[in-house]
Design a protein around this motif. Structure first.
Motif, PDB file in Angstrom:
ATOM      1  N   PRO A 159       0.831  -1.204   0.000  1.00 17.37           N
ATOM      2  CA  PRO A 159       0.000   0.000   0.000  1.00 17.37           C
ATOM      3  C   PRO A 159       0.867   1.255   0.000  1.00 17.37           C
ATOM      4  O   PRO A 159       1.928   1.294   0.619  1.00 17.37           O
ATOM      5  CB  PRO A 159      -0.796  -0.113   1.305  1.00 17.37           C
ATOM      6  CG  PRO A 159      -0.723  -1.535   1.691  1.00 17.37           C
ATOM      7  CD  PRO A 159       0.571  -2.052   1.138  1.00 17.37           C
ATOM      8  N   ARG A 160       0.411   2.275  -0.727  1.00 14.34           N
ATOM      9  CA  ARG A 160       1.173   3.510  -0.839  1.00 14.34           C
ATOM     10  C   ARG A 160       0.268   4.700  -0.526  1.00 14.34           C
ATOM     11  O   ARG A 160      -0.921   4.681  -0.803  1.00 14.34           O
ATOM     12  CB  ARG A 160       1.705   3.688  -2.254  1.00 14.34           C
ATOM     13  CG  ARG A 160       2.456   2.497  -2.760  1.00 14.34           C
ATOM     14  CD  ARG A 160       2.961   2.764  -4.132  1.00 14.34           C
ATOM     15  NE  ARG A 160       4.414   2.760  -3.989  1.00 14.34           N
ATOM     16  CZ  ARG A 160       5.250   3.084  -4.919  1.00 14.34           C
ATOM     17  NH1 ARG A 160       4.814   3.487  -6.073  1.00 14.34           N
ATOM     18  NH2 ARG A 160       6.529   3.033  -4.708  1.00 14.34           N
ATOM     19  N   ILE A 161       0.892   5.732   0.021  1.00  9.11           N
ATOM     20  CA  ILE A 161       0.221   7.008   0.224  1.00  9.11           C
ATOM     21  C   ILE A 161       0.932   7.993  -0.690  1.00  9.11           C
ATOM     22  O   ILE A 161       2.151   8.120  -0.637  1.00  9.11           O
ATOM     23  CB  ILE A 161       0.341   7.495   1.683  1.00  9.11           C
ATOM     24  CG1 ILE A 161      -0.292   6.504   2.633  1.00  9.11           C
ATOM     25  CG2 ILE A 161      -0.293   8.872   1.838  1.00  9.11           C
ATOM     26  CD1 ILE A 161      -0.082   6.852   4.086  1.00  9.11           C
ATOM     27  N   GLU A 162       0.164   8.673  -1.522  1.00 13.85           N
ATOM     28  CA  GLU A 162       0.748   9.675  -2.397  1.00 13.85           C
ATOM     29  C   GLU A 162       0.167  11.024  -2.037  1.00 13.85           C
ATOM     30  O   GLU A 162      -1.027  11.165  -1.834  1.00 13.85           O
ATOM     31  CB  GLU A 162       0.442   9.343  -3.857  1.00 13.85           C
ATOM     32  CG  GLU A 162       1.069   8.056  -4.309  1.00 13.85           C
ATOM     33  CD  GLU A 162       0.819   7.769  -5.782  1.00 13.85           C
ATOM     34  OE1 GLU A 162       0.685   8.736  -6.560  1.00 13.85           O
ATOM     35  OE2 GLU A 162       0.770   6.592  -6.131  1.00 13.85           O
TER      36      GLU A 162
ATOM     37  N   CYS B 160       0.665  -0.643   9.214  1.00  7.28           N
ATOM     38  CA  CYS B 160       0.469   0.788   8.998  1.00  7.28           C
ATOM     39  C   CYS B 160      -0.667   1.052   8.015  1.00  7.28           C
ATOM     40  O   CYS B 160      -1.406   2.028   8.160  1.00  7.28           O
ATOM     41  CB  CYS B 160       1.753   1.442   8.507  1.00  7.28           C
ATOM     42  SG  CYS B 160       3.056   1.467   9.752  1.00  7.28           S
ATOM     43  N   SER B 161      -0.824   0.199   7.014  1.00 12.19           N
ATOM     44  CA  SER B 161      -1.901   0.400   6.042  1.00 12.19           C
ATOM     45  C   SER B 161      -3.266   0.230   6.703  1.00 12.19           C
ATOM     46  O   SER B 161      -4.213   0.946   6.388  1.00 12.19           O
ATOM     47  CB  SER B 161      -1.754  -0.540   4.848  1.00 12.19           C
ATOM     48  OG  SER B 161      -1.943  -1.883   5.229  1.00 12.19           O
ATOM     49  N   ILE B 162      -3.374  -0.698   7.647  1.00  9.17           N
ATOM     50  CA  ILE B 162      -4.634  -0.880   8.383  1.00  9.17           C
ATOM     51  C   ILE B 162      -4.909   0.340   9.252  1.00  9.17           C
ATOM     52  O   ILE B 162      -6.024   0.864   9.277  1.00  9.17           O
ATOM     53  CB  ILE B 162      -4.597  -2.176   9.221  1.00  9.17           C
ATOM     54  CG1 ILE B 162      -4.635  -3.381   8.292  1.00  9.17           C
ATOM     55  CG2 ILE B 162      -5.764  -2.214  10.204  1.00  9.17           C
ATOM     56  CD1 ILE B 162      -4.446  -4.704   8.983  1.00  9.17           C
ATOM     57  N   ALA B 163      -3.886   0.816   9.951  1.00  7.11           N
ATOM     58  CA  ALA B 163      -4.046   2.003  10.792  1.00  7.11           C
ATOM     59  C   ALA B 163      -4.431   3.218   9.945  1.00  7.11           C
ATOM     60  O   ALA B 163      -5.293   4.014  10.334  1.00  7.11           O
ATOM     61  CB  ALA B 163      -2.756   2.280  11.567  1.00  7.11           C
ATOM     62  N   TYR B 164      -3.808   3.347   8.792  1.00 10.88           N
ATOM     63  CA  TYR B 164      -4.115   4.471   7.891  1.00 10.88           C
ATOM     64  C   TYR B 164      -5.561   4.378   7.401  1.00 10.88           C
ATOM     65  O   TYR B 164      -6.272   5.380   7.359  1.00 10.88           O
ATOM     66  CB  TYR B 164      -3.143   4.486   6.712  1.00 10.88           C
ATOM     67  CG  TYR B 164      -3.399   5.608   5.745  1.00 10.88           C
ATOM     68  CD1 TYR B 164      -3.053   6.912   6.063  1.00 10.88           C
ATOM     69  CD2 TYR B 164      -4.009   5.366   4.515  1.00 10.88           C
ATOM     70  CE1 TYR B 164      -3.294   7.952   5.185  1.00 10.88           C
ATOM     71  CE2 TYR B 164      -4.257   6.387   3.626  1.00 10.88           C
ATOM     72  CZ  TYR B 164      -3.891   7.685   3.965  1.00 10.88           C
ATOM     73  OH  TYR B 164      -4.141   8.712   3.094  1.00 10.88           O
ATOM     74  N   ALA B 165      -6.015   3.193   7.047  1.00 12.03           N
ATOM     75  CA  ALA B 165      -7.393   3.008   6.573  1.00 12.03           C
ATOM     76  C   ALA B 165      -8.394   3.369   7.674  1.00 12.03           C
ATOM     77  O   ALA B 165      -9.419   4.012   7.407  1.00 12.03           O
ATOM     78  CB  ALA B 165      -7.603   1.576   6.097  1.00 12.03           C
TER      79      ALA B 165
END
Length: 162
Positions: free
Chosen positions: A6-9, A21-26
């Motif tokens: 997963p990436r954040i742009e 981190c991707s779960i926390a971000y979601a």
């Protein structure tokens, strides 16, 4: 090339996220989306109250605290929360304030239909109305402690018909 990570742009950067981190971000994104939805809901109801010349002091944070208090369920019956409900309807002089707004389901909202909850509502159990009233009195004391020195004064000031 996609790597499956997963990436954040944004802001000219790309950040790869690990699974945790991707779960926390979601979760954070969903919480933000809920907050935006509730902010729009509060804004709409504050404007309704202002147009009718009634108090309109409820903030999004106060509304979200109320939703969390009732665990995002109907304050009257415990079903899933669907609508923003004025305990004392705007038509009877209630405002959009922290001590007058609760979450409700469509069924309970329709059963109230702009009636005073302490006089005219027969489809909602009396103990549920009383539980909501007690919560709203605590909100009134929290946000307007100068209005009354004790719970009896609050009851008389906010619910003069009881």
């Amino acid at each position: 090339i996609t790597t499956g990570i997963p990436r954040i742009e944004g802001f000219g950067r790309v950040i790869d996220l690990c699974f945790v981190c991707s779960i926390a971000y979601a979760k954070q994104q969903r919480k933000h989306e809920k907050h935006v939805e509730q902010r729009q809901r509060v804004y709409y109801h504050r404007n309704r109250a202002k147009r009718e010349g009634l108090p309109a002091t409820l903030t999004t944070e106060q509304w979200c605290e109320t939703l969390e208090h009732f665990d995002y369920t109907c304050a009257y019956c415990g079903r899933d929360f669907q609508v923003f409900e004025h305990f004392i309807p705007l038509s009877l002089g209630g405002g959009t304030t922290p001590h007058n707004c609760v979450p409700a389901c469509h069924k309970c909202d329709k059963s109230k239909k702009g009636r005073h909850p302490l006089r005219d509502v027969y489809l909602i159990k009396t103990e549920n109305i009383e539980r909501v009233r007690v919560y709203l009195e605590s909100q009134r004391q929290q946000y307007h402690p100068h209005d009354a020195t004790n719970a009896q004064d609050v009851r008389r000031a906010f619910f003069p018909m009881t």
